[in-house]
Design an enzyme around this catalytic site. Structure first.
Site, short mmCIF file in Angstrom:
data_model
loop_
_atom_site.label_atom_id
_atom_site.label_comp_id
_atom_site.label_asym_id
_atom_site.label_seq_id
_atom_site.Cartn_x
_atom_site.Cartn_y
_atom_site.Cartn_z
CB ALA A 151 -0.82 0.21 1.09
N GLY A 196 0.89 -5.10 0.87
CA GLY A 196 -0.32 -5.34 -0.11
C GLY A 196 0.09 -6.09 -1.60
CD GLU A 221 -1.74 -8.09 2.73
OE1 GLU A 221 -1.77 -6.78 2.40
OE2 GLU A 221 -2.53 -8.40 3.98
CD GLU A 247 1.77 -5.86 5.41
OE1 GLU A 247 2.69 -6.44 5.85
OE2 GLU A 247 1.32 -5.92 4.58
N1 COA Z 1 4.50 3.46 -0.62
C1 COA Z 1 4.81 4.73 -1.10
N2 COA Z 1 6.23 4.94 -1.43
C2 COA Z 1 6.98 3.92 -1.80
C3 COA Z 1 6.40 2.50 -1.26
C4 COA Z 1 5.25 2.26 -0.80
N3 COA Z 1 4.84 1.17 -0.25
N4 COA Z 1 7.59 1.64 -1.71
C5 COA Z 1 8.62 2.28 -2.26
N5 COA Z 1 8.11 3.58 -2.40
C6 COA Z 1 8.80 4.69 -2.91
C7 COA Z 1 10.12 5.30 -2.10
O1 COA Z 1 9.50 6.01 -1.40
C8 COA Z 1 10.57 5.78 -3.48
O2 COA Z 1 10.31 7.15 -3.44
P1 COA Z 1 11.23 8.27 -3.84
O3 COA Z 1 11.84 7.83 -5.02
O4 COA Z 1 10.31 9.47 -4.02
O5 COA Z 1 12.39 8.34 -2.59
C9 COA Z 1 10.56 4.99 -4.39
O6 COA Z 1 9.15 4.47 -4.29
C10 COA Z 1 11.61 3.81 -4.76
O7 COA Z 1 11.76 3.45 -3.38
P2 COA Z 1 13.26 2.88 -3.08
O8 COA Z 1 13.10 2.64 -1.74
O9 COA Z 1 14.22 4.30 -3.37
O10 COA Z 1 13.51 1.75 -3.96
P3 COA Z 1 14.49 0.33 -3.56
O11 COA Z 1 14.51 -0.25 -4.99
O12 COA Z 1 15.58 0.67 -3.09
O13 COA Z 1 13.78 -0.32 -2.47
C11 COA Z 1 11.62 -1.53 -1.59
C12 COA Z 1 12.39 -0.98 -2.93
C13 COA Z 1 10.32 -1.78 -1.96
C14 COA Z 1 12.48 -2.47 -0.80
C15 COA Z 1 11.55 -0.21 -0.74
O14 COA Z 1 10.96 0.84 -1.32
C16 COA Z 1 10.50 -0.68 0.48
O15 COA Z 1 10.93 -1.22 1.54
N6 COA Z 1 9.25 -0.14 0.15
C17 COA Z 1 8.27 -0.21 1.30
C18 COA Z 1 7.80 -1.61 1.34
C19 COA Z 1 6.53 -1.97 2.38
O16 COA Z 1 7.05 -1.52 3.55
N7 COA Z 1 5.38 -2.33 2.07
C20 COA Z 1 4.16 -2.47 2.93
C21 COA Z 1 3.48 -1.30 2.99
S1 COA Z 1 2.32 -1.40 4.09
#
Ligand code: COA
Length: 260
Positions: A71, A114, A117, A137
């Site tokens: 999400a 998500g 999911e 989460e």
């Molecule tokens: N919601 C909002 N923005 C998100 C996101 C999310 N779930 N997941 C990634 N993004 C955004 C980041 O903030 C970043 O934005 P920016 O370029 O403006 O800084 C962009 O996507 C790229 O993410 P980044 O973290 O730089 O890429 P990465 O390849 O190094 O890592 C992930 C990818 C998916 C491992 C990491 O982004 C992450 O941990 N995301 C959250 C996952 C999460 O906790 N999901 C559960 C949500 S309930």
């Protein structure tokens, strides 16, 4: 119909009608699922329900980096009790699970929160060797309230589901295959094709028999009348917590700092 957060195309399924291909398309945020994407997914599910020549759906991502990173945390941070009770993502995923058409998730890159999911509410899952799955989460102060609490134990067993949900540990595609989270692992560049072949394999079967089998299998897996009630209520409580706001703020600030 044109969409902002996804694309929808139709593809012939080897003389057996068509496949509906849904491609998530917010690569700049790793396909984080926001309200617009939820709305557009509902629109696609409405449209595909009416397309009588469709035999199956394939869900994939426009980017190799992520199927979906969960999400959208910038929206999630501000959601409260009523949003949890409205089952924004849970309702969409349930609808996909109940859709008359079977679906195959084609997972490349991250399928977290998500995103995992969403893959789980599809009927089948194909992953690329570089795919990463996880339910992070609790690290954000909430629970995986869009179906993981029900679907993960069913797919991989309660003990393993507890480990993944309570520790937030990420797993790779091979481990996901070994524990039954995915049906097949193929090289990353073949994921789309492999998912289409799987969907075409379904398209060759009797359409009504497939639809009824899916309904019966879903019913067989759901003998619990409290399905999705306890976790929706629990999520409503978590959404109000200060811990959630702090943890999500820290995530967003880390990202903003990295940028500046
Ligand atoms: N919601 C909002 N923005 C998100 C996101 C999310 N779930 N997941 C990634 N993004 C955004 C980041 O903030 C970043 O934005 P920016 O370029 O403006 O800084 C962009 O996507 C790229 O993410 P980044 O973290 O730089 O890429 P990465 O390849 O190094 O890592 C992930 C990818 C998916 C491992 C990491 O982004 C992450 O941990 N995301 C959250 C996952 C999460 O906790 N999901 C559960 C949500 S309930």
């Amino acid at each position: 119909m044109s969409y902002e957060t996804l694309r929808f195309t139709r593809q012939e399924a080897a003389d057996h009608g068509f496949l509906g291909i849904i491609t998530l398309d917010r690569p700049q945020v790793r396909n984080a699922i926001d309200a617009a994407m939820v709305r557009e997914m509902h629109q696609v599910l409405d449209a595909t329900n009416d397309m009588t020549d469709l035999r199956a759906l394939v869900l994939e991502s426009s980017s190799e980096k992520a199927f979906a990173a969960g999400a959208d945390i910038s929206e999630l941070k501000n959601r409260g009790v009523q949003d949890a009770l409205n089952r924004i993502n849970a309702g969409l995923f349930r609808r996909l699970e109940e859709h008359r058409l079977p679906s195959v998730a084609a997972v490349r890159g991250y399928a977290l929160g998500g995103g995992c999911e969403l893959a789980m509410c599809c009927d089948l899952r194909v992953a690329g060797t570089g795919a990463i799955f996880g339910q992070p989460e609790v690290g954000l102060g909430i629970l995986p309230g869009a179906g993981a609490i029900q679907r993960l134990p069913k797919l991989i067993g309660l003990g393993r589901a507890k480990e993944l949900i309570l520790t937030g540990r990420r797993i790779d595609a091979q481990e996901a295959l070994a524990i039954g989270l995915v049906n097949r692992v193929v090289p990353d560049e073949q994921v789309g094709q492999a998912a289409r072949e799987m969907a075409s394999g379904i398209a060759r079967q009797g359409a009504l028999a497939v639809q009824l089998s899916k309904m019966a299998l879903n019913a067989a897996g759901r003998s619990d009348p409290s399905f999705e009630t306890v976790d929706v209520l629990a999520q409503a409580v978590a959404f109000q917590s200060e811990d959630k706001v702090e943890r999500m703020t820290r995530f967003l600030e880390r990202k903003a700092k990295k940028k500046s």
